[in-house]
Design a protein around this motif. Structure first.
Motif, PDB file in Angstrom:
ATOM      1  N   LYS A 112       0.853  -1.097   0.061  1.00 37.85           N
ATOM      2  CA  LYS A 112      -0.088   0.254  -0.021  1.00 37.85           C
ATOM      3  C   LYS A 112       0.819   1.032  -0.263  1.00 37.85           C
ATOM      4  N   LEU A 113       1.893   1.064   0.313  1.00 43.09           N
ATOM      5  CA  LEU A 113       2.935   2.124   0.400  1.00 43.09           C
ATOM      6  C   LEU A 113       3.535   2.682  -1.077  1.00 43.09           C
ATOM      7  N   ILE A 114       3.461   4.011  -1.351  1.00 42.63           N
ATOM      8  CA  ILE A 114       3.951   4.410  -2.432  1.00 42.63           C
ATOM      9  C   ILE A 114       5.273   5.406  -2.009  1.00 42.63           C
ATOM     10  N   VAL A 115       6.309   5.071  -2.621  1.00 38.51           N
ATOM     11  CA  VAL A 115       7.512   5.893  -2.396  1.00 38.51           C
ATOM     12  C   VAL A 115       7.606   7.121  -3.373  1.00 38.51           C
ATOM     13  N   VAL A 116       7.789   8.242  -3.009  1.00 37.18           N
ATOM     14  CA  VAL A 116       7.549   9.463  -3.927  1.00 37.18           C
ATOM     15  C   VAL A 116       9.123   9.909  -4.377  1.00 37.18           C
ATOM     16  N   GLY A 117       8.958  10.268  -5.679  1.00 39.11           N
ATOM     17  CA  GLY A 117      10.322  11.151  -6.238  1.00 39.11           C
ATOM     18  C   GLY A 117      11.499  10.037  -6.113  1.00 39.11           C
ATOM     19  N   ASP A 118      12.711  10.791  -5.455  1.00 43.11           N
ATOM     20  CA  ASP A 118      14.031  10.243  -5.678  1.00 43.11           C
ATOM     21  C   ASP A 118      14.064   9.782  -4.138  1.00 43.11           C
ATOM     22  N   ARG A 119      13.194   9.195  -3.434  1.00 41.07           N
ATOM     23  CA  ARG A 119      13.435   8.568  -2.191  1.00 41.07           C
ATOM     24  C   ARG A 119      13.301   7.047  -2.128  1.00 41.07           C
ATOM     25  N   LYS A 157      23.168   5.950  17.020  1.00 42.92           N
ATOM     26  CA  LYS A 157      23.695   7.534  16.892  1.00 42.92           C
ATOM     27  C   LYS A 157      25.030   7.569  16.067  1.00 42.92           C
ATOM     28  N   GLU A 158      25.169   6.595  15.327  1.00 38.65           N
ATOM     29  CA  GLU A 158      26.123   6.577  14.215  1.00 38.65           C
ATOM     30  C   GLU A 158      25.899   7.260  13.182  1.00 38.65           C
ATOM     31  N   LYS A 159      26.807   8.067  12.408  1.00 46.96           N
ATOM     32  CA  LYS A 159      26.375   8.816  11.247  1.00 46.96           C
ATOM     33  C   LYS A 159      25.940   8.121  10.052  1.00 46.96           C
ATOM     34  N   VAL A 160      26.531   6.808  10.014  1.00 43.95           N
ATOM     35  CA  VAL A 160      26.261   5.989   8.917  1.00 43.95           C
ATOM     36  C   VAL A 160      25.497   4.721   9.279  1.00 43.95           C
ATOM     37  N   GLN A 161      24.502   4.342   8.742  1.00 39.85           N
ATOM     38  CA  GLN A 161      23.615   3.113   8.773  1.00 39.85           C
ATOM     39  C   GLN A 161      23.652   2.309   7.606  1.00 39.85           C
ATOM     40  N   TRP A 162      23.381   1.029   7.967  1.00 34.52           N
ATOM     41  CA  TRP A 162      23.140   0.065   7.013  1.00 34.52           C
ATOM     42  C   TRP A 162      21.618  -0.675   6.946  1.00 34.52           C
ATOM     43  N   GLY A 163      21.126  -0.801   5.707  1.00 32.19           N
ATOM     44  CA  GLY A 163      19.809  -1.372   5.779  1.00 32.19           C
ATOM     45  C   GLY A 163      19.521  -1.833   4.258  1.00 32.19           C
ATOM     46  N   TYR A 164      18.307  -2.482   4.249  1.00 29.69           N
ATOM     47  CA  TYR A 164      18.072  -3.085   2.875  1.00 29.69           C
ATOM     48  C   TYR A 164      16.616  -2.504   2.220  1.00 29.69           C
ATOM     49  N   VAL A 165      17.158  -2.263   0.942  1.00 22.29           N
ATOM     50  CA  VAL A 165      16.131  -1.231   0.217  1.00 22.29           C
ATOM     51  C   VAL A 165      14.750  -2.314  -0.072  1.00 22.29           C
ATOM     52  N   LEU A 166      13.739  -1.936   0.248  1.00 20.78           N
ATOM     53  CA  LEU A 166      12.464  -2.278   0.178  1.00 20.78           C
ATOM     54  C   LEU A 166      11.591  -1.753  -0.896  1.00 20.78           C
ATOM     55  N   LYS A 167      11.634  -0.452  -1.012  1.00 20.81           N
ATOM     56  CA  LYS A 167      10.964   0.066  -2.110  1.00 20.81           C
ATOM     57  C   LYS A 167      11.596   1.382  -2.538  1.00 20.81           C
ATOM     58  N   THR A 168      11.375   1.789  -3.862  1.00 18.88           N
ATOM     59  CA  THR A 168      11.985   2.831  -4.612  1.00 18.88           C
ATOM     60  C   THR A 168      10.883   3.824  -4.979  1.00 18.88           C
ATOM     61  N   GLY A 169      11.085   5.029  -4.970  1.00 21.03           N
ATOM     62  CA  GLY A 169      10.265   5.794  -5.714  1.00 21.03           C
ATOM     63  C   GLY A 169      10.678   5.826  -7.406  1.00 21.03           C
ATOM     64  N   PRO A 170       9.810   6.643  -8.205  1.00 17.67           N
ATOM     65  CA  PRO A 170      10.017   6.554  -9.657  1.00 17.67           C
ATOM     66  C   PRO A 170      11.364   7.011 -10.007  1.00 17.67           C
ATOM     67  N   GLY A 171      11.905   8.118  -9.307  1.00 15.84           N
ATOM     68  CA  GLY A 171      12.980   8.606  -9.737  1.00 15.84           C
ATOM     69  C   GLY A 171      13.095  10.176  -9.558  1.00 15.84           C
ATOM     70  N   TYR A 172      13.883  10.817 -10.589  1.00 22.31           N
ATOM     71  CA  TYR A 172      13.877  12.144 -10.796  1.00 22.31           C
ATOM     72  C   TYR A 172      13.018  12.612 -11.740  1.00 22.31           C
ATOM     73  N   ALA A 173      12.082  13.437 -11.563  1.00 19.45           N
ATOM     74  CA  ALA A 173      11.143  14.008 -12.588  1.00 19.45           C
ATOM     75  C   ALA A 173      11.963  15.059 -13.598  1.00 19.45           C
ATOM     76  N   ILE A 174      11.481  14.689 -14.868  1.00 21.25           N
ATOM     77  CA  ILE A 174      12.177  15.528 -16.067  1.00 21.25           C
ATOM     78  C   ILE A 174      11.102  16.577 -16.249  1.00 21.25           C
ATOM     79  N   PRO A 175      11.533  17.788 -16.208  1.00 19.14           N
ATOM     80  CA  PRO A 175      10.303  18.671 -16.629  1.00 19.14           C
ATOM     81  C   PRO A 175       9.893  18.545 -17.969  1.00 19.14           C
TER      82      PRO A 175
END
Length: 126
Positions: free
Chosen positions: A13-20, A45-63
């Motif tokens: 049900k989740l839709i990831v938006v844009g470049d997220r 509190k670490e500045k860098v974290q690890w994780g698995y990509v579950l969903k991606t947005g469509p990308g960067y919109a072209i005008p």
């Protein structure tokens, strides 16, 4: 009508938006390499974290050009996207400062812009 949520369909049900990118964090190490136990919250509190990509947005919109002759097409068909480099299933190393932590269905996730992902590990057949 009641829909039962399972592990397979709870994120559909989740839709990831844009470049997220939606990332499920990996379980942090509870001990250091020398064997010391870390208290809860230290790894978060670490500045860098690890994780698995579950969903991606469509990308960067072209005008869309203003003088587009396809006025008869629906608006959403005229939008074009540059796809993201991250793909579902990738292990992502990302910068925590740019991410947003969310709780969904009792689990912790991060919404991360593509620009905050530092490195990807992908299982591909060579």
């Amino acid at each position: 009508m009641t829909i039962q949520l399972t592990q397979d369909n709870k994120l559909k049900k989740l839709i990831v938006v844009g470049d997220r990118v939606l990332i499920k964090p990996t379980k942090p190490n509870e001990r250091t390499e020398s064997g010391l136990y870390l208290p809860p919250g230290v790894q978060e509190k670490e500045k860098v974290q690890w994780g698995y990509v579950l969903k991606t947005g469509p990308g960067y919109a072209i005008p869309v050009p203003a003088e587009d002759d396809d006025a008869w097409k629906p608006q959403e068909e005229r939008v074009k996207y540059i796809p993201l480099q991250a793909k579902e299933g990738d292990l992502a190393i990302f910068h925590m400062g740019a991410s947003t932590e969310i709780q969904y269905q009792g689990e912790k996730y991060f919404i991360v812009p593509q620009s905050a992902i530092l490195m990807l590990e992908r299982e591909e057949e060579l």
